[in-house]
Design a protein around this motif. Sequence first.
Motif, PDB file in Angstrom:
ATOM      1  N   HIS A  61       7.518  -3.683  -9.955  1.00 58.00           N
ATOM      2  CA  HIS A  61       6.391  -3.798 -10.884  1.00 58.00           C
ATOM      3  C   HIS A  61       6.266  -2.528 -11.721  1.00 58.00           C
ATOM      4  N   ALA A  62       6.399  -1.373 -11.061  1.00 58.41           N
ATOM      5  CA  ALA A  62       6.313  -0.101 -11.780  1.00 58.41           C
ATOM      6  C   ALA A  62       7.450   0.001 -12.798  1.00 58.41           C
ATOM      7  N   ASP A  63       8.673  -0.373 -12.364  1.00 53.60           N
ATOM      8  CA  ASP A  63       9.810  -0.347 -13.292  1.00 53.60           C
ATOM      9  C   ASP A  63       9.583  -1.317 -14.444  1.00 53.60           C
ATOM     10  N   ARG A 104       8.775  -7.544   5.524  1.00 56.52           N
ATOM     11  CA  ARG A 104       7.713  -7.828   4.565  1.00 56.52           C
ATOM     12  C   ARG A 104       7.225  -6.538   3.907  1.00 56.52           C
ATOM     13  N   ASP A 105       7.017  -5.498   4.708  1.00 46.60           N
ATOM     14  CA  ASP A 105       6.557  -4.219   4.166  1.00 46.60           C
ATOM     15  C   ASP A 105       7.601  -3.633   3.222  1.00 46.60           C
ATOM     16  N   GLU A 133       9.388  -2.736  -2.320  1.00 48.21           N
ATOM     17  CA  GLU A 133      10.376  -2.995  -3.370  1.00 48.21           C
ATOM     18  C   GLU A 133       9.721  -3.705  -4.553  1.00 48.21           C
ATOM     19  N   ILE A 134       8.825  -4.656  -4.259  1.00 43.97           N
ATOM     20  CA  ILE A 134       8.126  -5.366  -5.338  1.00 43.97           C
ATOM     21  C   ILE A 134       7.246  -4.395  -6.118  1.00 43.97           C
ATOM     22  N   ALA A 135       6.550  -3.511  -5.409  1.00 40.73           N
ATOM     23  CA  ALA A 135       5.710  -2.522  -6.090  1.00 40.73           C
ATOM     24  C   ALA A 135       6.566  -1.635  -6.984  1.00 40.73           C
TER      25      ALA A 135
END
Length: 158
Positions: free
Chosen positions: A105-107, A94-95, A100-102
């Motif tokens: 989002h940045a990308d 999960r972490d 990876e999601i963060a």
Amino acid sequence: MDNPADPGDRHETKNPLSKWVDEMQGVMKMITNLIDDSDRHRAAAESAQREHMELRDELHRLRAEVESQRSEVERQRAEVERQRAAAESAHRERDDLRAEIASMHADNERLRTEQTEAGETAAKLLGEMKDLVNQVAHKFQGPSKSSPFAREPRSPQS
């Protein structure tokens, strides 16, 4: 008092015999009491032996039950440990996914910014191209004329 027929002498002669009989009766009572005590002790010993056997059986049953419970506790500990490991693995995953999601989002935000800048740049270039095309078109058209479809006046032919 040397006369054996004398009742006083007889009493003295009987007296040791009576004493002996009395002592033997006391011994018999003691023997009877000892036999009774022995019977009571035997009964108590037999009862204690029966109780001992029952307690030994109960002890074996309880030991088996404790061993069964101990095995169940060990099985449950192993299951808890397996579940704990699975939970820790899920938390790590999960972490990792959150990281990876963060990153995505940045990308994504960076790409949106680039897309917006590219759109603005493309609009600016299109505006510049339109201006250039208009300038070239004016150069080719020369001075302004009437409509290209308008007819020129004919000279009078005689």
